[in-house]
Design an enzyme around this catalytic site. Structure first.
Site, PDB file in Angstrom:
ATOM      1  N   ASP A 281      -4.351  -9.786  -6.028  1.00 46.17           N
ATOM      2  CA  ASP A 281      -3.166  -9.295  -5.448  1.00 46.17           C
ATOM      3  C   ASP A 281      -2.394  -8.283  -6.338  1.00 46.17           C
ATOM      4  OD1 ASP A 281      -1.050  -9.339  -3.902  1.00 46.17           O
ATOM      5  OD2 ASP A 281      -0.869 -11.421  -3.971  1.00 46.17           O
TER       6      ASP A 281
HETATM    7  C1  BGC Z   1       1.200  -9.928  -1.648  1.00 45.43           C
HETATM    8  C2  BGC Z   1       0.036  -9.670  -1.002  1.00 45.43           C
HETATM    9  C3  BGC Z   1       0.010  -8.210  -0.299  1.00 45.43           C
HETATM   10  C4  BGC Z   1       0.233  -7.276  -1.561  1.00 45.43           C
HETATM   11  C5  BGC Z   1       0.176  -5.724  -1.115  1.00 45.43           C
HETATM   12  C6  BGC Z   1       1.668  -8.757  -2.815  1.00 45.43           C
HETATM   13  O1  BGC Z   1       2.851  -8.948  -3.262  1.00 45.43           O
HETATM   14  O2  BGC Z   1       1.274 -11.183  -2.390  1.00 45.43           O
HETATM   15  O3  BGC Z   1      -0.047 -10.587   0.125  1.00 45.43           O
HETATM   16  O4  BGC Z   1      -1.135  -7.959   0.531  1.00 45.43           O
HETATM   17  O5  BGC Z   1       1.557  -7.556  -2.327  1.00 45.43           O
HETATM   18  O6  BGC Z   1       1.259  -5.424  -0.288  1.00 45.43           O
END
Ligand code: BGC
Length: 746
Positions: A281
């Site tokens: 993530d």
């Molecule tokens: C979130 C993810 C997301 C990623 C990219 C993160 O802060 O937890 O779910 O896909 O950002 O935007």
């Protein structure tokens, strides 16, 4: 439809990659991957493991140079199709190995045509709908050059305080699994098609159990709970071919999930044999420093690589440290090769080497009429009727006048819900617009409150006057999209602001009072439900919220949604989920002594020694699976094909469902099981199946469920087991009611 054909040089990169080899006949994909890796420098391999946000390298020229040098494997948040095609062309034609790029984006519940939030979609209990919706999302997103989405989110959650409950499919592992699979299929479609978008099973794993719903927080999940609940949707998604997984932010039992060998290696790779790619993530590798699991970025990189995170999102722990870690002997180049193989495999599976430029793109697919129609259908089927006293609903379109009041009645952006990068409030049809179109001057619209948290009563008088002048009142309550979603946790889950006060004022007018609630979470709306004559829970319904609400309010269709999550009476009751354990001292409603009934001078030591709250009692506000309809369904004649099931056998269960009301409607028939005695204690109920039926007034149908012994399997701490013994079974309209039978597993 106008088709724009972008530069399309089919297979160049793929051929280049192969011919760069020894000229051998490389007949399997794995051999091709390994051959390619053997020809890459360490820096190029590490480059593949890097995903960066658009603009990371500077301007477009700098970006192209970085691509040429093989410094990047994927971008996120780049959406202009021509620019993407240009960068892809550089990757294919000008980088040494011609490896195409992945372009990722959060396309969570729609791209421009927005569908209900996932929790809403799950309320339809119709995974096929979610598949169709996500196919549309993929068609729209791929037309903008996106070939990878960070969805579906399949974190099971018991906590309405957690803002991201909006983004998942609720509290049940079976329902969540079925939706996860459907969404994976919808996004990916046929991988040979240019509209295929790689799915990403996220957030692996346990993220929905963060303490007190505070996002990114600690999770403690014992292995039986992890396997029997939280891992199940991920396993289902892996089996359905989800090309990628995302490791999560949370610390799981003391080990952050982006450095967790047990979940990423032992379970995902060794047990499940998963061959796809794992992306971290955003910053979750580096965040292991804050967790106190790594001293610095270098150590964090080593931990994540060893655990099995293939690609790093946004931060550069890998790029900055992997080479040195190899030199230090902390990790091996072979480990890097394995990570890179997973990345290249996904690019091959996606066919990017053959159709690198997503060559057929059409800007006209965006917001196509058929997409909007599907959005309306999904929205309609996602709404749940929670109350309908004296058949307040449906209203007649001939109603003399209708007051439409409330902060969410005309909030085009907010009705879309959380995680809308590309959705646009201007595309929305709001309830005010939809009802205005149907009723014209017979609609008395007043906002009453400017927004959900508005604390000013200045609009009250006008709202009350509109109510008095109308035959019925439709109040749009709820919370704006910003109050749910990532990081947006609430400790209090009631209606924000002074909406309740306004509802109380409207109630005093004596007019039929209908609440439509738009929210990203199951709110504590007990007091408001008591005041209202009818309540329709609409979640955040998406672009077509207005027409979908009108379809139901005026009875063009009956509401058919059912709750994918238990509604609690208030935050103090959390967690409360239907598959809770029985405890040693279960209480029934009869056992409850309510706080107001306790004598002031009571000298009793206890109020009954039972497991209960003296204020909330023992029941939630509404049970999982609950939802009303404009008609009434009667369940009768439960039959089991046998009272015994062998350890590798199955039985068929059936019940007759009859529409005894006056309205054609859909019903979601649910199958629950209780394993009475286990080698570890078992939940009081578990959903084992569901079917949606449609019945005309007076009609009856027989609904059959096949229940296999395998469906009764669970993890007991040591192993997955199917244990002989007595089972109770119910076929019913929700987790609280139903026809009950029993059988014995031999
Ligand atoms: C979130 C993810 C997301 C990623 C990219 C993160 O802060 O937890 O779910 O896909 O950002 O935007």
């Amino acid at each position: 439809m106008k088709i724009r054909i972008l530069l399309s040089i089919v297979g160049l990169g793929f051929l280049a990659a192969c011919s760069a080899g020894s000229g051998n006949n490389l007949d399997t994909q794995e051999e091709k991957i390994r051959q390619m890796i053997s020809e890459m420098t360490l820096e190029e391999k590490i480059g593949q493991m890097q995903q960066v946000n658009d603009g990371f390298f500077g301007d477009d020229e700098a970006t192209k140079q970085a691509i040429r040098e093989g410094k990047v494997g994927s971008f996120l948040n780049m959406i202009e199709p021509d620019r993407i095609a240009e960068f892809q062309k550089v990757a294919i034609e000008e980088s040494k190995h011609g490896i195409p790029l992945l372009f990722g984006r959060d396309v969570i519940h729609g791209f421009r045509t927005i569908f209900p939030i996932p929790l809403g979609m799950a309320s339809s209990w119709e995974p096929e709908l979610a598949e169709k919706a996500m196919r549309i999302a993929a068609i729209e997103a791929s037309s903008m050059g996106i070939n990878w989405t960070f969805a579906p989110m399949m974190d099971v959650s018991w906590d309405p305080r957690w803002g991201r409950i909006a983004e998942g499919c609720g509290e049940d592992p079976l329902l969540t699994s079925e939706f996860a699979v459907a969404m994976v299929k919808g996004f990916q479609g046929d991988l040979n098609d240019p509209t295929a978008v790689a799915a990403c099973a996220k957030h692996y794993v346990g993220y929905g159990m963060s303490e007190a719903g505070r996002d990114y927080n600690t999770t403690y999940i014992p292995e039986p709970l992890l396997r029997n609940v939280h891992l199940r949707p991920f396993k289902a998604a892996a089996d359905a071919g989800a090309l990628t997984f995302m490791s999560a932010f949370n610390d799981l039992n003391g080990v952050p999930t982006s450095g967790n060998e047990f979940t990423l290696k032992t379970i995902l790779r060794d047990e499940w044999g998963y061959k796809g790619m794992v992306v971290s993530d955003w910053g979750s590798i580096e965040e292991m420093i804050n967790h106190g699991f790594a001293a610095d970025k270098k150590q964090a990189a080593g931990i994540a690589v060893k655990a099995g995170v293939d690609m790093e999102m946004a931060t550069t722990c890998y790029a900055d440290n992997l080479a040195q870690l190899i030199k230090d002997g902390a990790i091996s180049e072979e480990q890097i090769n394995d990570r890179v193989a997973n990345i290249i495999r996904v690019k091959m599976e996606m066919g990017l080497f053959k159709k690198p430029y997503n060559s057929f793109v059409s800007a006209d697919t965006i917001l196509a009429p058929s997409h909007l129609e599907m959005s309306r259908e999904v929205a309609r089927k996602s709404m749940v009727l929670l109350k309908n006293n004296n058949s307040t609903l449906p209203l007649s379109k001939n109603i003399r006048s209708l007051a439409v009041i409330g902060p969410l009645a005309d909030a085009g952006r907010d009705q879309l819900g959380t995680w809308i990068f590309d959705g646009n409030g201007d595309d929305s049809t709001t309830p005010k617009q939809a009802f205005g179109e149907i009723l014209g001057s017979r609609m008395n619209y007043v906002d009453g409150l400017e927004y959900s948290r508005d604390k000013s009563t200045k609009g009250f008088a006008q709202a009350i006057a509109a109510a008095k002048n109308s035959d019925a009142v439709l109040f749009f309550a709820g919370e704006e999209s910003i109050l749910s979603g990532e990081a947006n946790a609430r400790g209090i889950i009631d209606l924000p602001g002074i909406q309740t006060e306004l509802i109380a004022e409207l109630k005093k007018t004596g007019k039929p009072l209908i609440l439509v609630v738009m929210a990203g979470r199951p709110l504590g709306i007990g007091a408001e439900m008591d005041m209202a004559d009818a309540v329709l829970y609409a979640w955040h319904p998406g672009t077509m919220a207005g027409p979908a609400v009108a379809d139901l309010i005026f009875g063009d269709f009956s509401p058919s949604g059912k709750l994918p999550v238990t509604f609690v009476k208030g935050a103090g009751q959390i967690p409360f989920y239907y598959y809770r354990k029985n405890t040693g001292r279960p209480a029934t409603e009869n056992d409850v002594v309510y706080i107001d009934d306790i004598p002031r001078d009571s000298k009793q030591l206890s109020l009954g020694f039972k497991s209960m709250h003296i204020d909330y009692g023992v029941t939630p506000l509404l049970p999982f699976g609950f939802g009303l309809s404009y008609t009434e369904f009667k369940y009768e004649n439960l039959k089991l094909s046998s009272g015994e099931m062998s350890k590798d056998g199955s039985i068929t269960l059936s019940a007759d469902i009859r529409n005894v009301g006056n309205f054609e409607a859909e019903e979601i028939v649910q199958l629950y099981v209780h394993d009475k005695v286990g080698s570890i204690t078992r939940p009081i109920k578990e959903l084992k199946g569901f079917k949606k039926i449609n019945l005309k007034p007076g009609d009856k149908t027989t609904v059959n469920f096949d229940l296999n012994a395998k469906d009764l399997q669970f993890f007991n701490g040591d192993a997955y087991v199917i244990e002989p013994g007595d089972f109770e079974v119910w076929i019913g309209p929700n987790s609280d009611e139903g026809l009950k039978g029993t059988f014995v597993l031999k």
